[in-house]
Scaffold this active site. Structure first.
Site, mmCIF file in Angstrom:
data_model
loop_
_atom_site.group_PDB
_atom_site.id
_atom_site.type_symbol
_atom_site.label_atom_id
_atom_site.label_comp_id
_atom_site.label_asym_id
_atom_site.label_seq_id
_atom_site.Cartn_x
_atom_site.Cartn_y
_atom_site.Cartn_z
ATOM 1 N N LYS A 47 35.251 -71.365 85.175
ATOM 2 C CA LYS A 47 35.343 -72.529 86.071
ATOM 3 C C LYS A 47 33.953 -73.118 86.249
ATOM 4 C CE LYS A 47 37.081 -74.117 90.516
ATOM 5 N NZ LYS A 47 36.010 -75.123 90.625
ATOM 6 N N ASP A 49 31.111 -75.703 87.814
ATOM 7 C CA ASP A 49 30.816 -76.364 89.080
ATOM 8 C C ASP A 49 30.067 -77.654 88.784
ATOM 9 O OD1 ASP A 49 30.769 -76.813 91.734
ATOM 10 O OD2 ASP A 49 29.214 -75.351 92.203
#
Length: 338
Positions: A47, A49
């Site tokens: 994931k 950012d």
DNA sequence: TTCCGACAGTGGGGTCGCAAT
DNA sequence: ATTGCGACCCCACTATCGGAA
């Protein structure tokens, strides 16, 4: 490759439909879950950012769009240039623009570029960015969103030459739980788990799941704000922790409570009400809706990370810690001044 | 009847850009 | 020239309601 669609079988190609013209471009969004699992029918990606961006390449022109359809081309001109230089077949790509800080993707590092309206200023910012592409919506006029994710990824790999700042997002096919532990140990934001045979469905979907690495610690409640609108009890809690210089302000938390908790906290805090701020450093602006409290209550707070200014990012209230003494609450984790 | 998904509403930190001062 | 504020970026979470199971 000039025609990545050749990778498909004849029957897969037959089922493709042309792109619907004029339809708004909308990204597929993941749903947050706390249930982390390993499953052979799912794959796992890091994931990032950063800022979610769709890229549309049409007849040699390139558009870069934020999640809400705003143009991000002037904020990340090097991404637009790199795509245009490759002159791929018409396509719509999905990915995340990120910046790095000491080997980790850093939203704080990217932040000064996000709203830049001048491509020149963006180029001169000194913040290198990369576009991590993880999906594709259409290729050469064909809508590929109905294909399973693994097939779309095969097409995507063949669609471009993967050279910085364009990067193909890697994924794992197994051991989701072990990968999640690895992610958190290495300071990543978490993982995205994706159902490997699912189509691309714009909007929030449970075929994509967020496994987020969480931080949490106790914080001292040093005040509260007035509720707005239909809210009852209070708006947010003012939080702090002790240092050698006294109680240091660490930001507010305004989510995680239900109505009953809001009212109970408001009652309890009114009894601790004080006319002076308990914080010894820079205090939040004491606006008309701000109340101070004697620093006696301790709350458990979950959050994603500390910001550069020493505030909690994405804070949420988990409950009171009546077993903890406020005086013992200090900042945990790595030294903030390093 | 119960459960689930979508949506609105409330709250957070941080930055840019522009209008008001 | 400075300041304040809205609009976006990133979000978490609760409450509500209608339809699916």
């Amino acid at each position: 490759m000039s025609d990545p669609l050749r990778l498909l079988s004849a029957s897969e190609r037959d089922r493709l439909r042309p792109v619907t013209p004029g339809r708004g471009l909308e990204p597929m969004l993941a749903t947050l879950t706390h249930d982390r699992f390993s499953d052979e029918h799912w794959l796992y990606e890091r994931k990032f950012d950063g800022e979610r961006c769709l890229a549309r390449c049409v007849e040699g022109r390139v558009e870069l769009l934020s999640r809400n359809g705003r143009s991000a081309a002037s904020a990340y001109p090097e991404v637009v240039d790199a795509l245009r230089a490759q002159a791929p077949p018409d396509c719509v790509l999905d990915g995340e623009v990120v910046a790095f800080d000491r080997g980790r993707t850093s939203f704080a590092r990217l932040q000064p570029r996000i709203h830049l309206a001048s491509a020149d200023r963006a180029r001169r910012s000194g913040v290198p960015v990369y576009y991590y592409v993880f999906d594709v919506q259409s290729i050469d006029g064909a809508d590929v969103t109905g294909l399973p994710l693994r097939r779309r990824k095969a097409l995507l790999r063949a669609l471009l030459t993967w050279r910085d700042p364009l990067r193909l997002t890697a994924h794992r096919n197994s051991a989701g739980e072990a990968y999640f532990r690895y992610a958190c140990e290495h300071g990543w934001e978490g993982l995205i788990a994706k159902r490997a045979d699912a189509p691309y469905a714009p909007g929030r979907s449970s075929d994509w799941l967020k496994f987020k690495c969480e931080q949490g610690q106790e914080m001292v409640i040093g005040g509260w704000t007035e509720p707005q609108g239909t809210r009852s009890g209070l708006g947010a809690l003012l939080l702090g922790y002790y240092t050698d210089q006294g109680l240091r302000y660490a930001g507010k938390v305004g989510t995680g409570f239900d109505t009953g908790t809001l009212q109970a906290l408001a009652r309890e805090l009114r009894d601790l009400s004080s006319s002076t701020s308990p914080f010894t450093d820079i205090t939040p602006h004491p606006g008309p809706g701000t109340h101070w409290a004697r620093p006696e209550l301790v709350a458990e707070i979950a959050f994603t990370e500390w910001t550069r200014d020493g505030r909690l990012r994405h804070p949420r209230y988990k409950g009171l810690r009546r077993d903890k003494s406020a005086r013992d609450v200090v900042r945990e984790g790595p030294d903030p001044d390093r």
